[in-house]
Design an enzyme around this catalytic site. Structure first.
Site, PDB file in Angstrom:
ATOM      1  N   TYR A 119     -16.710  17.878 -14.664  1.00  0.00           N
ATOM      2  CA  TYR A 119     -17.164  16.490 -14.587  1.00  0.00           C
ATOM      3  C   TYR A 119     -18.179  16.319 -13.460  1.00  0.00           C
ATOM      4  O   TYR A 119     -17.997  16.823 -12.348  1.00  0.00           O
ATOM      5  CB  TYR A 119     -15.944  15.598 -14.379  1.00  0.00           C
ATOM      6  CG  TYR A 119     -16.241  14.169 -14.024  1.00  0.00           C
ATOM      7  CD1 TYR A 119     -17.137  13.411 -14.769  1.00  0.00           C
ATOM      8  CD2 TYR A 119     -15.617  13.567 -12.940  1.00  0.00           C
ATOM      9  CE1 TYR A 119     -17.414  12.098 -14.449  1.00  0.00           C
ATOM     10  CE2 TYR A 119     -15.880  12.247 -12.606  1.00  0.00           C
ATOM     11  CZ  TYR A 119     -16.784  11.516 -13.357  1.00  0.00           C
ATOM     12  OH  TYR A 119     -17.046  10.220 -13.024  1.00  0.00           O
TER      13      TYR A 119
ATOM     14  N   ASP B  99      -7.296  19.891 -13.718  1.00  0.00           N
ATOM     15  CA  ASP B  99      -7.609  18.572 -14.270  1.00  0.00           C
ATOM     16  C   ASP B  99      -7.242  18.602 -15.755  1.00  0.00           C
ATOM     17  O   ASP B  99      -7.865  19.290 -16.550  1.00  0.00           O
ATOM     18  CB  ASP B  99      -9.096  18.284 -14.074  1.00  0.00           C
ATOM     19  CG  ASP B  99      -9.482  16.874 -14.513  1.00  0.00           C
ATOM     20  OD1 ASP B  99      -8.786  16.295 -15.363  1.00  0.00           O
ATOM     21  OD2 ASP B  99     -10.505  16.369 -14.018  1.00  0.00           O
TER      22      ASP B  99
ATOM     23  N   ARG C   3       0.837  -1.199   0.000  1.00  0.00           N
ATOM     24  CA  ARG C   3       0.000   0.000   0.000  1.00  0.00           C
ATOM     25  C   ARG C   3       0.874   1.253   0.000  1.00  0.00           C
ATOM     26  O   ARG C   3       0.579   2.252  -0.643  1.00  0.00           O
ATOM     27  CB  ARG C   3      -0.924   0.015   1.222  1.00  0.00           C
ATOM     28  CG  ARG C   3      -1.922   1.183   1.212  1.00  0.00           C
ATOM     29  CD  ARG C   3      -2.682   1.332   2.520  1.00  0.00           C
ATOM     30  NE  ARG C   3      -1.817   1.735   3.612  1.00  0.00           N
ATOM     31  CZ  ARG C   3      -1.511   1.003   4.656  1.00  0.00           C
ATOM     32  NH1 ARG C   3      -1.989  -0.235   4.768  1.00  0.00           N
ATOM     33  NH2 ARG C   3      -0.717   1.453   5.616  1.00  0.00           N
TER      34      ARG C   3
ATOM     35  N   LYS D   6      -8.415   7.403 -18.826  1.00  0.00           N
ATOM     36  CA  LYS D   6      -8.725   7.984 -20.121  1.00  0.00           C
ATOM     37  C   LYS D   6      -7.512   7.934 -21.057  1.00  0.00           C
ATOM     38  O   LYS D   6      -7.002   6.862 -21.351  1.00  0.00           O
ATOM     39  CB  LYS D   6      -9.255   9.399 -19.923  1.00  0.00           C
ATOM     40  CG  LYS D   6     -10.321   9.540 -18.814  1.00  0.00           C
ATOM     41  CD  LYS D   6     -11.513   8.624 -18.978  1.00  0.00           C
ATOM     42  CE  LYS D   6     -12.702   8.984 -18.103  1.00  0.00           C
ATOM     43  NZ  LYS D   6     -12.476   8.907 -16.649  1.00  0.00           N
TER      44      LYS D   6
END
Length: 378
Positions: A98, A170, A46, A195
């Site tokens: 978004y 972004d 992690r 994306k």
């Protein structure tokens, strides 16, 4: 190194044990330690994983940044940025964004008394007017999702830094191939690596890039403490995809330009949103700020909501689906899909109507894409 070379080589050296060219998938949850506090740089997966380190270093290099952090999704990356805030803080955000980002602002951050003010994306002066004494963050998408407006990053960065506020950009729609916000003054760059970065519609992921070490250490602490990290196989797939980012983005843009031109001349199309069109209100800013106009095109067609169902069912090459940035072309109805979490009255006030469709233009042969648009709109 030039961009395409960095995409293939940055952060990725041949494996020292075997000489393997491709970064191995380190599929392990923990690492052997020779003694107390003695290890080879990794303790628990992690906290860190060599495959993930390679991706983080690669994305940082592509954004001309010093530090990269990878996450399990774009929204996990957003949550890590928002961990910088405390109860009572304030965010200024562009209004066209978004739906998942709006949802986290409106439904989650508001529960912790963190308020968000929205301003028109391309009205630079409005960002400064919206700043309050408790404003800690300015949040931008550029180009915006789904109306493809642009924000002058350099101008807003000057405002943010004058008021000692972090600027987050972004950069998902452009990818670092077409736009590098850190070079324009941003403090943090955000990607949904699902994306264009990955580009093959087979991984969900997110990433952050920054230059400030203190900022990096603060967000990295959250990455480890909250634990929303990607698995090594997803990271490996993203590394594989990123190697072709440059060539993919060139073809995405070439096809998107042709699609935008086609739509502007179609009798059933009312308005086309694409910054590569000279008629786009932010076209000149796009030419200054970006090295290309990207692969996203949105358009409104003449009709009503009942017509949307007929149109989307007729597509054969474009696939009706959420997401974007893959090699295949997708068509999305934002009002009912990606932006469905935004109340209808707010969507419509921002120009997001029921007859708006968003196209993620893929890299198929352009003649097939244009024929598919023609028959779907017929």
């Amino acid at each position: 190194m030039e961009f395409a070379t960095r995409a293939i080589h940055a952060g990725q050296e041949p494996d020292p044990t075997t000489g393997a060219i491709m970064t191995p998938i380190y599929q392990t949850s923990t690492y052997a330690q020779s003694g107390m506090g003695e290890h080879k740089g990794y303790e628990y997966a992690r906290t860190g994983n060599p495959t993930r380190t390679a991706l983080e270093d690669c994305i940082a290099a592509l954004e001309n940044g010093r530090y990269g952090l990878a996450f399990a999704s774009g929204l996990a990356a957003e949550s890590a940025v928002l961990s910088l805030l405390s109860a009572g803080d304030h965010i200024v955000s562009c209004d066209d964004l978004y739906g998942g980002t709006y949802r986290i602002f409106d439904r989650i951050m508001s529960r912790y008394n963190v308020e968000t003010s929205y301003v028109s994306a391309n009205q630079v002066a409005d960002y400064e007017k919206a700043i309050r004494p408790n404003t800690k963050l300015i949040w931008l998408e550029t180009p915006t999702n789904p109306l493809l407006s642009l924000v002058d990053i350099r101008a807003v960065a000057e405002i943010a830094h004058r008021h000692h506020i972090f600027l987050v950009v972004d950069n998902t729609f452009s990818s670092p191939y077409f736009q590098r916000p850190l070079d324009l003054g941003a403090d943090i760059v955000l990607h949904s690596t699902t994306k264009y970065i990955n580009g093959h519609s087979d991984v969900v992921g997110g990433a952050l890039v920054m230059n400030d070490q203190e900022l990096y250490e603060s967000i990295k602490f959250h990455q480890n403490a909250a634990g929303a990290v990607p698995g090594p196989f997803d990271v490996w797939l993203t590394l594989r995809g990123i190697k072709t980012l440059a060539v993919r983005m060139r073809q995405h843009e070439e096809n998107a330009r042709a699609v935008a031109r086609f739509l502007t001349e179609h009798s059933r199309v009312e308005k086309v949103y694409y910054p590569g069109l000279s008629s786009h209100p932010d076209h000149e800013l796009a030419k200054r700020q970006m090295s290309g106009f990207g692969g996203m095109v949105s358009f409104q067609f003449k009709g009503q909501l009942s017509d949307v169902e007929q149109v989307v069912r007729r597509f054969r090459v474009f696939t009706f689906a959420e997401s974007l940035g893959g090699v295949e072309s997708l068509v999305c109805h934002p009002a009912s899909m990606t932006h469905g979490s935004i109340p209808k009255e707010i969507r419509e006030a921002r120009g997001l109507t029921d007859t708006l469709l968003r196209l993620s233009v893929g890299i198929e042969d352009i003649s097939d894409l244009l024929r598919d648009l023609e028959q779907a709109l017929a």
